[in-house]
Design a protein around this motif. Structure first.
Motif, short mmCIF file in Angstrom:
data_model
loop_
_atom_site.label_atom_id
_atom_site.label_comp_id
_atom_site.label_asym_id
_atom_site.label_seq_id
_atom_site.Cartn_x
_atom_site.Cartn_y
_atom_site.Cartn_z
N PHE A 168 -6.30 8.07 18.79
CA PHE A 168 -5.96 8.49 17.43
C PHE A 168 -4.51 8.96 17.33
CE2 PHE A 168 -10.49 8.47 16.54
CZ PHE A 168 -10.53 8.14 15.19
N LEU A 169 -3.99 9.60 18.38
CA LEU A 169 -2.60 10.04 18.34
C LEU A 169 -1.64 8.86 18.36
CD1 LEU A 169 -0.56 12.32 18.30
CD2 LEU A 169 -0.81 12.54 20.78
N VAL A 170 -1.93 7.86 19.18
CA VAL A 170 -1.09 6.66 19.21
C VAL A 170 -1.15 5.93 17.87
CG1 VAL A 170 -0.81 4.38 20.26
CG2 VAL A 170 -1.21 6.37 21.70
N ILE A 171 -2.34 5.86 17.28
CA ILE A 171 -2.46 5.26 15.94
C ILE A 171 -1.63 6.04 14.93
CG2 ILE A 171 -4.07 4.87 14.03
CD1 ILE A 171 -6.22 4.23 16.10
N THR A 172 -1.66 7.37 15.02
CA THR A 172 -0.88 8.21 14.10
C THR A 172 0.61 7.95 14.25
OG1 THR A 172 -2.57 9.94 14.15
CG2 THR A 172 -0.37 10.58 13.43
N ILE A 173 1.10 7.89 15.50
CA ILE A 173 2.53 7.67 15.73
C ILE A 173 2.96 6.30 15.23
CG2 ILE A 173 4.29 7.42 17.52
CD1 ILE A 173 2.74 9.51 19.15
N THR A 174 2.20 5.26 15.58
CA THR A 174 2.57 3.89 15.19
C THR A 174 2.49 3.69 13.68
OG1 THR A 174 0.31 3.18 15.70
CG2 THR A 174 1.98 2.87 17.40
N THR A 175 1.45 4.24 13.05
CA THR A 175 1.35 4.08 11.59
C THR A 175 2.41 4.90 10.87
OG1 THR A 175 -0.36 5.81 11.59
CG2 THR A 175 -1.10 3.52 11.54
N THR A 176 2.83 6.05 11.44
CA THR A 176 3.92 6.81 10.84
C THR A 176 5.22 6.02 10.91
OG1 THR A 176 2.87 8.91 11.48
CG2 THR A 176 5.20 8.99 10.91
N LEU A 177 5.46 5.39 12.06
CA LEU A 177 6.62 4.50 12.16
C LEU A 177 6.54 3.37 11.14
CD1 LEU A 177 6.88 4.18 16.07
CD2 LEU A 177 8.52 5.34 14.57
N TRP A 178 5.33 2.85 10.95
CA TRP A 178 5.13 1.72 10.03
C TRP A 178 5.42 2.11 8.59
CZ3 TRP A 178 0.64 1.59 6.72
CH2 TRP A 178 0.59 0.44 5.93
N TRP A 179 4.83 3.24 8.12
CA TRP A 179 5.07 3.58 6.72
C TRP A 179 6.49 4.10 6.48
CZ3 TRP A 179 6.61 8.36 5.39
CH2 TRP A 179 6.13 9.48 6.08
N CYS A 180 7.12 4.70 7.51
CA CYS A 180 8.52 5.09 7.36
C CYS A 180 9.40 3.86 7.12
CB CYS A 180 8.99 5.84 8.60
SG CYS A 180 8.41 7.54 8.73
N LEU A 181 9.17 2.80 7.88
CA LEU A 181 9.94 1.57 7.68
C LEU A 181 9.60 0.91 6.35
CD1 LEU A 181 9.70 0.06 11.28
CD2 LEU A 181 11.76 0.95 10.18
N THR A 182 8.31 0.94 5.99
CA THR A 182 7.88 0.30 4.74
C THR A 182 8.51 0.99 3.53
OG1 THR A 182 5.78 -0.31 5.77
CG2 THR A 182 5.88 -0.36 3.36
N PHE A 183 8.56 2.32 3.55
CA PHE A 183 9.10 3.08 2.43
C PHE A 183 10.59 3.36 2.57
CE2 PHE A 183 4.66 5.14 1.93
CZ PHE A 183 4.24 4.04 1.18
N ASN A 184 11.24 2.69 3.55
CA ASN A 184 12.68 2.86 3.78
C ASN A 184 13.01 4.34 4.02
OD1 ASN A 184 15.31 2.02 4.13
ND2 ASN A 184 15.81 2.18 1.95
N PHE A 185 12.14 5.02 4.78
CA PHE A 185 12.33 6.41 5.19
C PHE A 185 12.46 7.36 3.99
CE2 PHE A 185 13.73 3.91 8.83
CZ PHE A 185 12.98 4.49 9.84
N VAL A 186 11.65 7.09 2.99
CA VAL A 186 11.52 8.01 1.86
C VAL A 186 10.09 8.52 1.84
CG1 VAL A 186 11.60 8.28 -0.65
CG2 VAL A 186 13.30 6.85 0.51
N ALA A 187 9.91 9.83 1.95
CA ALA A 187 8.57 10.42 1.97
C ALA A 187 7.93 10.26 0.59
CB ALA A 187 8.64 11.89 2.34
N ARG A 188 6.70 9.78 0.57
CA ARG A 188 5.97 9.58 -0.68
C ARG A 188 4.61 10.24 -0.59
NH1 ARG A 188 8.32 5.61 -3.87
NH2 ARG A 188 9.92 4.35 -2.83
N ARG A 189 4.05 10.52 -1.75
CA ARG A 189 2.76 11.18 -1.80
C ARG A 189 1.67 10.31 -1.17
NH1 ARG A 189 0.92 14.49 -7.05
NH2 ARG A 189 2.22 16.01 -5.96
N SER A 190 1.75 9.01 -1.32
CA SER A 190 0.75 8.12 -0.73
C SER A 190 0.76 8.21 0.79
CB SER A 190 1.00 6.67 -1.18
OG SER A 190 2.32 6.27 -0.86
N ALA A 191 1.95 8.44 1.38
CA ALA A 191 2.02 8.59 2.83
C ALA A 191 1.30 9.86 3.27
CB ALA A 191 3.48 8.63 3.28
#
Length: 611
Positions: free
Chosen positions: A552-575
């Protein structure tokens, strides 16, 4: 010793067996008959070490004399109220003292907002958990399991809260680099667990050396950032003096945009925190709110001198200012609040009064930066006295029935230094302006708050463990769920406070940097100390739940990297909602394992067919 053997054997047969009394866990007390629990709680050595200021087992079975399950559950409700008391200390300590002081420390150190989160906030928030991890209350816990569970909880809960509260642009390359650092430490520890060639202390030294390297890389990155800013400013100045053309203007515009982005990553300011209330464009729960106004930077020097006049006496309003400073009820908040908010202020008034008296307040947003001459002079004497008394009481470890006997030997010696110092400060300072050394109180504030956080975290961890055993939950399950959430509570309060007041970069940097610090230092120290060794002489770090937490921790790290790249490193409520959902999924899965509805990911599972 098996629990079945303990239950089927009379407790009196163990009273003269020193090996049993020295090695058995205090949690086993709750598996004996109610008639014998008081005596076992007083005889078992572990009960004196896993608790801190209060021996809850003796309190339950000797003072309250619990003799049935209903009474035991009622006492658990009392323990829940005690837990709320410690939680209130954490909340008030973070919001009123800890966060403002760390902002000032970052400003004095001239580091940017993200670096302040990594170095100051992350380390300060993780230090109490490190101290608790070294305490006897975690003696039976598996360090790597606990460290991974804490990292998972903080990233998902606190990271989700920071993203949900308000939008901000992240330091993209720094977030990406630090998440990869976190993944490196996790994989390195797993490699060390499978490798038997190196001695445990060498593995621990390697892990401990990673964090200084991590800090050094952050410092070098900040230096390179500021070098790039200076170079861009020089290039822009040259281009502005050059003849204009289409290509020239495009290059100039590109450099100006890049400079603005880099300057945003480099700055840190003390911002007003009252402008954000309700002033957002909110299109719905799932839509990231857009602030209609931005926080205004605080004029630090104006706030410091606003009431100063050379014509004023040095001790103008000395006593009235003191009474106002220690007043636990915020008069402005009282008149603007409803009935429920006023009741809440009354309930937390004892905690607020205690913190006002003991913890110095330094806040650049306040008039005179929170200076109160009489109170601050009193705190020069009182605060070190309280700190030394608390630490000495914990070290001496002497119980009188169910509570520690207070120790004051070191505290009394501190008066020889602090009382003359307080007299000098009183004679030198004024009431209408703080002295030039007022910011030095920050060190006293941070150390005091960390001591309080350490004590509260220890007590809350013990309370959660007891409540879990009463409701027949496995200690391993409690340590990676409720205990992790309890340990992350102070962090969650601090990071939510920072995000709400416009310091999202600092909060997110602290979340990742604090996790790197916690994993590297906690596991590294465990390997160096070598307290838990298996038959092969290797340190035991990992339990059956470890594989589940790791996945679960590896999933958390990889998905955080994924949504950071997807949102161009802008924090959003959906994240934020996504990270919360991931943590809920982890809780559901681990609970299903505890209830034996599913099995975990460990390799040694034996599935027995039912008849």
């Amino acid at each position: 010793m098996s629990l079945k053997y303990l239950i089927n054997t009379s407790p009196y047969s163990f009273l003269n067996e020193s090996d049993f009394m020295q090695n058995v866990s205090c949690l086993a007390v709750m598996h004996f008959s109610y008639l014998h629990r008081c005596e076992m709680a007083t005889k078992i050595d572990d009960c004196k070490y896993i608790t801190n200021f209060f021996n809850y087992y003796v309190m339950m079975y000797c003072s309250f004399k619990i003799d049935n399950k209903i009474t035991e559950i009622v006492v658990m409700l009392l323990f829940a109220l005690i837990y709320c008391f410690f939680l209130c200390i954490l909340y008030e300590g973070v919001n009123s003292y800890f966060a403002p002081t760390l902002k000032i420390a970052a400003l004095k150190m001239r580091i940017n907002e993200y670096m302040a989160g990594v170095v100051l906030v992350g380390v300060a928030n993780s230090t109490p958990d490190l101290l608790v991890n070294l305490s006897p209350v975690r003696m039976e816990g598996l360090t790597f399991n606990i460290a991974m569970a804490n990292a998972l909880t903080i990233i998902c809960l606190s990271g989700g809260a920071v993203c949900f509260i308000r939008p901000f642009r992240m330091n993209g390359h720094s977030i990406f680099r630090d998440l990869l650092f976190l993944l490196l430490i996790i994989e390195l520890v797993r490699f060390f667990m499978n490798d038997t060639a190196l001695a445990p202390w060498i593995k621990g030294a390697i892990l401990l050396s990673i964090y200084p390297i991590y800090l050094l890389i952050n410092i070098v990155d900040l230096i390179l950032l500021r070098y790039a800013i200076r170079k861009l400013r020089a290039d822009i100045e040259v281009l502005r003096q050059s003849p204009s053309s289409r290509e020239h203007d495009l290059i100039l515009t590109e450099k100006i945009v890049r400079l603005n982005n880099l300057q945003q990553d480099d700055e840190i300011q003390i911002l007003e925190s009252k402008l954000y209330r309700k002033r957002t464009y909110n299109a719905g729960f799932f839509v990231t709110p857009k602030p209609l106004i931005h926080h205004k930077e605080v004029d630090v020097e104006t706030n410091r001198r606003i009431l100063h006049s050379k014509a004023n006496p040095k001790n103008l309003f000395l006593f009235s200012e003191f009474l106002q400073a220690i007043n636990p009820i915020d008069s402005e908040g009282w008149y603007l609040s409803g009935t429920c908010a006023r009741i809440l202020q009354i309930l937390k008034a004892p905690v607020t009064l205690m913190l006002h008296l003991v913890v110095p307040l330094v806040d650049y947003q306040l008039v005179k930066h929170g200076w109160s001459k009489m109170l601050n002079c009193l705190q020069i004497v009182l605060t070190p006295f309280v700190i030394f008394a608390l630490v000495e009481t914990m070290l001496v470890h002497k119980y009188a029935e169910w509570y520690y006997v207070p120790q004051f030997r070191m505290a009394i010696w501190s008066l020889l230094v602090t009382m003359p110092l307080a007299i000098v400060v009183f004679l030198h300072s004024r009431t209408d302006i703080p002295p030039f050394y007022h910011s030095s109180y920050c060190a006293l504030t941070i150390s005091t708050v960390i001591i309080f956080f350490w004590i509260c975290a220890w007590e809350m961890d013990a309370l959660i463990s007891i409540i879990g055993v009463v409701f027949d939950l496995a200690p391993s399950y409690m340590s990676i769920t409720f205990n992790s959430v309890s340990a992350a509570t102070a962090d969650l309060i601090a990071y939510a406070h920072l995000a709400k007041h416009g310091y999202g970069k600092m909060a997110f940097g602290a979340i990742i940097g604090g996790s790197v610090y916690s994993l590297a230092v906690n596991v590294g120290i465990e390997l160096v100390l070598q307290k838990k060794l298996n038959s092969r002489g290797q340190v035991v770090l990992y339990g059956d739940d470890g594989v589940t937490i790791y996945i679960f921790l590896v999933i958390t790290i990889t998905t955080t990297l994924w949504w950071c790249l997807t949102f161009n490193f802008v924090a959003r409520r959906s994240a934020g909602l996504f990270m919360w959902s991931l943590f809920v999924l982890f809780l559901v899965y681990t609970t299903a394992i505890e209830l034996q509805w599913v099995h975990g990911f460990q390799d040694n599972i034996q599935i027995r067919p039912t008849a």
